[in-house]
Design an enzyme around this catalytic site. Structure first.
Site, PDB file in Angstrom:
ATOM      1  CG  ASP A 484       4.544  -5.500 -12.263  1.00  0.00           C
ATOM      2  OD1 ASP A 484       5.689  -5.980 -12.347  1.00  0.00           O
ATOM      3  OD2 ASP A 484       4.241  -4.615 -11.434  1.00  0.00           O
ATOM      4  CD  GLU A 549       9.986  -2.982 -10.149  1.00  0.00           C
ATOM      5  OE1 GLU A 549      10.933  -2.284  -9.714  1.00  0.00           O
ATOM      6  OE2 GLU A 549       9.181  -2.590 -11.037  1.00  0.00           O
TER       7      GLU A 549
END
Length: 928
Positions: A484, A549
């Site tokens: 991400d 994250e």
């Protein structure tokens, strides 16, 4: 299907390929229009090009020769070569010599391995600009074509026997007939300061003057624009080397070379098209017995050298044809329109494409790693690299290198908008995870998608099994990363390129997530695959790549715990999610701060009120209470006032003190503007090994005007923790402290403290096996370059009291320091844009984008710097505890990568070398 073949299948396609800069990896026909793979920007026009097996040499309008690596497209050197525009470049046959001609008018000769100036040669009189230069490696003779219509030459075999030229004969010493003539009263215009000086790099070497007899006056009745040398031009003497020249008189001349007379030339044949007044020959290129010439208004002529006849006249849409290039039977013509037109061997137009926003002035063709490449340059100050698949031959299969395939995979990976914090990109996150899993599957890894709690993104699990012969002793290495990224909406157009279309420029790849963390992930995947393919993988490599994250690793811990049987035992943990301290010295990260994000809210029972109607000293205003409460959290110079906050912090050890000595010495050696070493070290320590508290923002209820007393006020704050501080313990202490202080306000309002997110700090053992293996791998790949001067410098600052004040400051955070002694914070931006970084020609318009020629970087290193980071990665300490395995952190990018900012990037050489480092670690770590 073998792993390698399976991996290549989805990445190579007979009909399409994926290009940097194509949104969502749009397919592009691969046998017609070349694919733009990289672009290098300068601040002056590119006038001429030459390509060797290693380098691209580009001559500029400013007198420089730019040297770029063919491997990484990174600028290796800027050679200050001439005082006028560089108009011609030529390589010797063995590529050991580079010849440059210019408007000086001088021809310089350079060593292509050390970029050293070897010879300077010039005519005995003024000849104007030297438009072209050619070199006969067989005769060791240099030929030049000049503005005054002459062709002149110098036999380098005679360089040590001819008399030395007088200093006054050098072109820079001569008087200009116009500018140096006497004015009224006999006065002479003074020359500007530096007018007689020579370019910085064009000094040293041997100075040579052409003999008066080695000149062919009026070789053409116009400027001599272009020349080439070759064998096979004369049917009756195919082994004889012949000089071919094209001029402003519209004629092409073939010249015989007489080696017995120092390379003297005599006219053999003239190629003319029968016109009364010929138009200039601007460019020449030859293949076999056919010669191609470029002229004004898109005219390209094809000459048969056996019959010396014009056999075809082609019409290109390029405008004046300034450059012609041949590659495997394909002819490329470029000119004033900025377009390149391609012709096949039947002289049919294949395609034309826009290559530059201006004139195309130079082009060259080469093959690098069997990959056909067209290089073009123009007056838009750019050099562009094109992959031309059709030049591989009609039946040839292009075998792309592992690095090429890695960049193609990364291009597709970056094209997915995997923004975890915005719900609108949820589908893109899933597609990005699926694509990543497909890469693992194609390489033969065992894969599974590990679901997290809804609506969070899944974790991609993959496992490369080591060589079966080592089954009994195989170690398990867990590589952690995240797919991400943070948002890159680009509403204000600050990105130079589409953030989700990987774009190559100036030796860098630009795109959101390319540095954080998609590039390092792809480097690790390809490292594991290559070892598995070579049957050299001695350990099991387990990948856990999460998709949350950037949003606090939501759902990660529970999902990993639920799949511990699938993941299995782990011996080592490796991640690559940070950056070097500057742009030159590789680093290893052994510590990260933890973090607590909290919201502090004060709310009253009454609604939003008007300050004029209801405001009074008796009213407990929520925003006043909140401000007074937050003021209790920190004291002078940011000292946190929470009781016992600093008690668990570990003292500075002697080993760690030595690390800071090495860091400051290395940084200051290349960046003296960073200031005092003690202040620099203290600034780094405050960022890395001291806890801190930050108030981020306020929010109030009610309309946004100046008369409202808000009913509710809240603030977002964070606490950065250091190793030995437990996040849960500090969070509880924070809540209790705020409640205690709020009670003392005796307010009728209500307090609410929410812990929104917390992550544990991490401290690794930089003396353990995984760190030492990483250190050896970095030194092997990047190369140790420590000199005696630096060893002495490091020893000189290791005096007993050098770090005495530093130790007191590090071990006693509660001590107060006088304002005048407070060090100026050294930020990541300061280090990325420090004095050792020169303005980048890759982006001359952006003062914050900096780079340095590779071979002139001053930060030599003996081993990587061991550093800590001020940021937090929530999962690393959790993984250590859960699998009882030590972790290590390899920063792959540079300080100027701009992760989380506009124009995020990753240097190509860093990507390639990161793969090499991972490969060595995956191979070597199990041996210990």
């Amino acid at each position: 299907m073998p792993a390698a073949a399976a991996a290549a299948a989805p990445l190579q396609n007979d009909t399409i390929m994926y290009t940097h800069g194509a949104n969502k990896a749009a397919p592009v026909a691969n046998n017609r229009t070349p694919v733009l793979t990289h672009r290098m920007k300068h601040d002056k026009s590119i006038l001429t090009l030459a390509v060797s097996s290693q380098y691209i040499f580009a001559g500029t309008q400013g007198g420089e020769i730019l040297v770029y690596s063919l491997d990484t497209y990174e600028r290796r050197r800027v050679i200050q070569a001439h005082k006028g525009s560089v108009l011609g470049l030529c390589l010797s046959q063995d590529q050991e010599l580079l010849f440059s001609s210019a408007a000086d008018p001088i021809v310089n000769v350079w060593c292509t391995s050390a970029f050293r100036h070897l010879y300077a040669l010039w005519s005995p009189y003024d000849i104007g600009d030297i438009f072209c230069v050619a070199y006969s490696s067989f005769h060791r003779t240099v030929y030049l074509g000049a503005q005054n219509t002459s062709i002149q030459w110098y036999d380098l075999k005679q360089k040590d026997t001819r008399p030395r030229p007088a200093v006054a004969s050098h072109p820079s010493e001569r008087k200009n007939k116009f500018f140096d003539s006497l004015g009224p009263g006999g006065a002479q215009t003074p020359k500007p300061i530096g007018a007689d000086s020579r370019p910085r790099d064009a000094v040293g070497g041997q100075e040579l003057q052409i003999d008066g007899q080695d000149i062919r006056q009026f070789a053409h009745y116009g400027y001599v624009h272009c020349m080439l040398l070759g064998r096979g031009i004369l049917p009756e003497a195919p082994a004889e080397e012949v000089l071919v020249s094209g001029g402003g008189d519209g004629r092409i001349l073939l010249w015989r070379i007489d080696p017995t007379r120092g390379g003297d030339i005599s006219s053999l044949h003239t190629l003319e098209d029968g016109r009364e007044e010929g138009e200039s020959i601007l460019s020449l290129v030859r293949e076999g017995s056919f010669l191609y010439s470029g002229r004004f208004d898109g005219e390209v002529n094809v000459w048969d050298l056996e019959t010396r006849q014009l056999v075809r006249s082609l019409k290109a849409s390029t405008g004046d044809v300034h450059t012609l290039t041949l590659g495997a039977g394909v002819l490329y013509a470029g000119g004033t329109s900025g377009e390149v037109q391609k012709f096949n061997e039947h002289y049919e137009t294949i395609t034309s494409f826009k290559a530059h926003d201006g004139l195309i002035l130079a082009s060259a063709f080469t093959k690098y790693d069997d990959k056909p490449i067209l290089v073009t340059g123009g007056n838009d100050n750019t050099i562009v690299i094109w992959e031309v698949k059709d030049c591989a031959g009609p039946d040839a299969v292009i075998r792309k290198s592992s690095n090429d395939l890695m960049v193609e995979s990364l291009t597709q990976f970056v094209s997915f908008c995997t923004v975890s914090s915005l719900p609108k990109y949820r589908a893109d996150c899933r597609r990005g995870a699926s694509y990543l899993r497909s890469v693992f599957q194609n390489f033969g890894a065992v894969t599974e998608m590990i679901n997290t709690s809804e609506p969070y993104n899944p974790i991609v699990f993959a496992k490369f099994r080591g060589n079966p012969a080592t089954a009994a002793s195989r170690k398990k290495i867990l590589f952690y990363g995240h797919y991400d990224v943070i948002p890159a909406e680009n509403e204000h157009g600050k990105w130079k390129h589409n953030p989700f279309a990987l774009t190559g420029e100036g030796g860098y790849l630009y795109g959101r997530g390319v540095s954080d963390n998609k590039g390092p992930i792809m480097a690790a995947i390809y490292a594991a695959h290559e070892l598995a393919n070579e049957q050299s993988l001695g350990s099991d490599i387990i990948f856990l790549i999460e998709g949350e994250e950037e949003s606090g690793s939501r759902g990660f811990e529970n999902a990993v715990r639920a799949k511990k049987d699938l993941i299995g035992d782990v011996d080592w943990i490796l991640l690559a999610n940070s950056y070097w301290l500057d742009d030159h010295v590789p680093c290893l990260t052994y510590g990260l701060r933890g973090v607590i994000h909290a919201t502090v809210q004060v709310e009253s029972k009454h609604p939003d009120l008007h300050s004029g109607v209801d405001g009074s000293a008796l009213l407990d205003e929520p925003l006043k209470d909140l401000v007074m409460l937050l003021s209790k959290l920190t004291g002078r110079h940011g000292k946190v006032q929470i009781p016992g906050f600093y008690d668990p912090i570990l003292p500075l050890t002697e080993d760690e003190k030595d690390l800071y000595t090495e860091i400051t010495k290395t940084l200051l050696r290349g960046n003296p503007d960073l200031g005092d070493p003690e202040e620099l070290a203290q600034s780094l320590m405050r960022r890395w090994r001291e806890a801190s508290l930050t108030i981020h923002r306020f929010q109030t209820s009610g309309p946004e005007n100046s008369t409202i007393i808000p009913r509710l006020a809240k603030a977002a704050l964070s606490i950065r923790l250091v190793p030995n501080q437990e996040a849960s313990a500090v969070a509880n202490t924070l809540i209790n402290f705020l409640k205690s202080e709020f009670d003392q306000l005796d307010s009728k309002n209500k307090l609410k403290v929410t812990i929104d997110h917390q992550a544990e700090p991490w401290l690794g053992d930089f003396n353990n096996e995984i760190f030492q293996t990483l250190e050896r791998a970095i030194m092997s790949v990047w190369g140790p370059t420590l000199g005696q001067e630096r060893r002495e410098g490091v020893a000189a600052i290791k005096s007993p009291d050098y770090f005495a004040p530093l130790s007191r400051a590090a071990n006693s955070p509660s001590s107060t320091t006088a304002t005048k002694n407070k060090p100026t914070p050294t930020t990541s931006n300061t280090l990325a844009n420090s004095s050792d970084s020169r303005p980048s020609t890759s982006d001359a318009s952006s003062p914050t984008t900096t780079t340095t020629d590779l071979d002139t970087a001053t930060n030599a290193f003996a081993k990587p710097l061991y550093i800590r980071e001020g940021g937090s990665i929530p999962s690393i300490r959790f993984l250590e505890k859960e699998f009882n395995a030590p972790a290590a952190h390899l920063p792959c990018g540079q300080a100027s990568d701009s992760a989380h900012l506009d124009n995020e990037r990753l240097r190509l050489v860093n990507l390639y070398n990161s793969k090499k480092i991972f490969k060595e670690v995956f191979r070597e770590l199990p041996k210990k």
